[in-house]
Design an enzyme around this catalytic site. Structure first.
Site, PDB file in Angstrom:
ATOM      1  N   THR A   1     -10.178 -79.626 -31.775  1.00  0.00           N
ATOM      2  CA  THR A   1     -10.290 -80.846 -30.966  1.00  0.00           C
ATOM      3  C   THR A   1     -10.180 -82.010 -31.941  1.00  0.00           C
ATOM      4  OG1 THR A   1     -12.688 -80.629 -31.086  1.00  0.00           O
ATOM      5  CG2 THR A   1     -11.653 -79.916 -29.057  1.00  0.00           C
TER       6      THR A   1
ATOM      7  N   LYS B   1     -12.849 -72.001 -36.362  1.00  0.00           N
ATOM      8  CA  LYS B   1     -13.171 -72.512 -35.027  1.00  0.00           C
ATOM      9  C   LYS B   1     -12.458 -71.611 -34.016  1.00  0.00           C
ATOM     10  CE  LYS B   1     -13.685 -76.996 -32.753  1.00  0.00           C
ATOM     11  NZ  LYS B   1     -15.117 -77.279 -32.852  1.00  0.00           N
TER      12      LYS B   1
ATOM     13  N   GLU C   1     -25.847 -75.203 -39.095  1.00  0.00           N
ATOM     14  CA  GLU C   1     -25.116 -76.321 -38.469  1.00  0.00           C
ATOM     15  C   GLU C   1     -25.913 -76.726 -37.235  1.00  0.00           C
ATOM     16  OE1 GLU C   1     -21.380 -74.347 -37.751  1.00  0.00           O
ATOM     17  OE2 GLU C   1     -22.200 -73.045 -36.192  1.00  0.00           O
TER      18      GLU C   1
END
Lengths: 276, 276
Positions: free
Chosen positions: B31, B141, B173
């Site tokens: 993204t 990802k 994270e």
């Protein structure tokens, strides 16, 4: 059996651009062997499916599930075997990972040709790809299957399936099946609480078939050394049935009468046409 | 900015019924924040994407990728910010997990409204959901994101994001961002070699921005205790930018001039309009 026989042997489908199955693997699936309009393991598939959806907090109306299944079965020829594949994804939301807790699930039903049941003595390999321990997802047949995809990339046709270990070198399953180890007239099968898919046929064998056969079974940790020293190694898969391994790396096993007895009991416990 | 401004703010798409992104999460995504027809981090997105595809053995023709991106950007208004989301899934096969090594990837490009950049002091929680260690997938990802989905189910609106640990209680994270810990004028950020997503903005900060600022950074193991004792906690996300945490559980931090300097350097390193 060709795909064309099946009225919904879908080639393309229309989905929401934000379908969470596609975006995040946010869902589960079942592949079910249907024989003469009957899914002998349906109760077990349904139980696993509903348990997984509960763990993942995905909403699915159970009467809707049953009625959709009946609609799919009605499209099949009255005689013969087929595989029904169901994907259930979490209902849409448009907020990244965040889910809409009220969204009803999205479902895709597919009818596929039934593959042949396992037959003869199988040849197995051993994958370098290992399974991660993730108790939150263990046991479920969810849509996050990159580990299996990577594992299946390791070989072409040299063997029919291959064993997978976790990072502690416990044997967990094969890429496409659960495993049972025969040793001193007892069976052992890996625990499914840290990783792996808890197969529907595995549950049926443990709970319904093996107790008839005086074959005690334990869910435990199994090492590669245990496999090496086993008297036999069996696979099970709810679409392919049960299979007996003849060769794994440099280890070989001869056909076992115990396997034949188990398979006979399984087939008669499932459906008269299951093994045909 | 409404979705309607974007010519391909797709609502539905047609896919193959055997799309491997949907079936197995067999693919990756990016993204990307696009500003005035430019994706300032494109080189880094592309590098991560191609590396992941190589690790997963998914084929993608690089000139095709560039030309498709140009086509998508051309649909955007010349001014303003948007998010471009790209999903790349392994090309079709009809054999279960087994992949066709020659199949070209399948791609879905979507144009979405740009969310606001992080601003103000963020409030963070702590997830009970833990990340599994899987070095084979760490850093990518990829489309297997059930862990993040489960983590995001843990809260509604009490905080803006939440930290995630692995099963060894290392902080890895947040659900949607990478983290940097400020301590004694040094930065620390978790290693991404066992789990987690190695963010594109994280890489850009480490390699391009922090070296300008006399802020030495180490990739290391970080405990919850390290966070508790930190002088500051920062988030980064390639779509939302960098954010400063003001509150995490019972710990609070005041705005830090070091953060302001870092953000200023980042914004001028990216694009004149990035921070507007």
């Amino acid at each position: 059996v060709s795909r064309e026989q099946f009225p919904n042997g879908l080639s393309t489908i229309e989905i929401s651009a934000t379908n969470r199955g596609l975006a995040y693997g946010d869902g589960v699936f079942e592949t079910m062997r249907c024989v003469d309009h009957e899914i002998p393991l349906w109760a077990h598939h349904k139980e696993r499916l509903l348990q997984a959806l509960k763990r993942l907090q995905i909403k699915l109306d159970e009467p809707l599930l049953e009625s959709e299944l009946n609609g799919v079965i009605a499209k099949l020829p009255a005689q013969g075997a087929a595989v029904i594949k169901l994907i259930v994804a979490r209902g849409d939301s448009e907020r990244g990972y965040r889910a809409d807790p009220d969204a009803e699930s999205w479902r895709l039903w597919q009818i596929l040709p039934a593959p042949p049941l396992y037959s003869g003595l199988l040849t197995l390999g051993l994958c370098e790809t290992r399974l991660a321990n993730q108790p939150l997802l263990a046991g479920m047949k969810h849509l996050n299957r990159l580990e299996q995809v990577l594992a299946r990339l390791e070989w072409q046709d040299q063997y029919q399936d291959a064993l997978m270990c976790d990072y502690h070198s416990n044997v967990i399953e094969s890429v496409s099946a659960n495993v049972f180890v025969l040793k001193n007239n007892r069976l052992f099968t890996p625990r499914m609480d840290r990783c792996g898919v808890a197969g529907v046929l595995r549950a049926f064998l443990i709970n319904r078939i093996l107790p008839q056969l005086d074959l005690p079974v334990s869910e435990t940790e199994i090492s590669l050394e245990d496999i090496r020293n086993a008297d036999g190694l069996w696979l099970c898969n709810s679409v392919r049935g049960v299979g007996e391994v003849g060769q794994w790396l440099d280890v070989s096993w001869r056909p076992s009468p115990r396997f034949v007895a188990m398979r006979r009991a399984l087939h008669s416990g499932l459906h008269p046409e299951w093994g045909k």
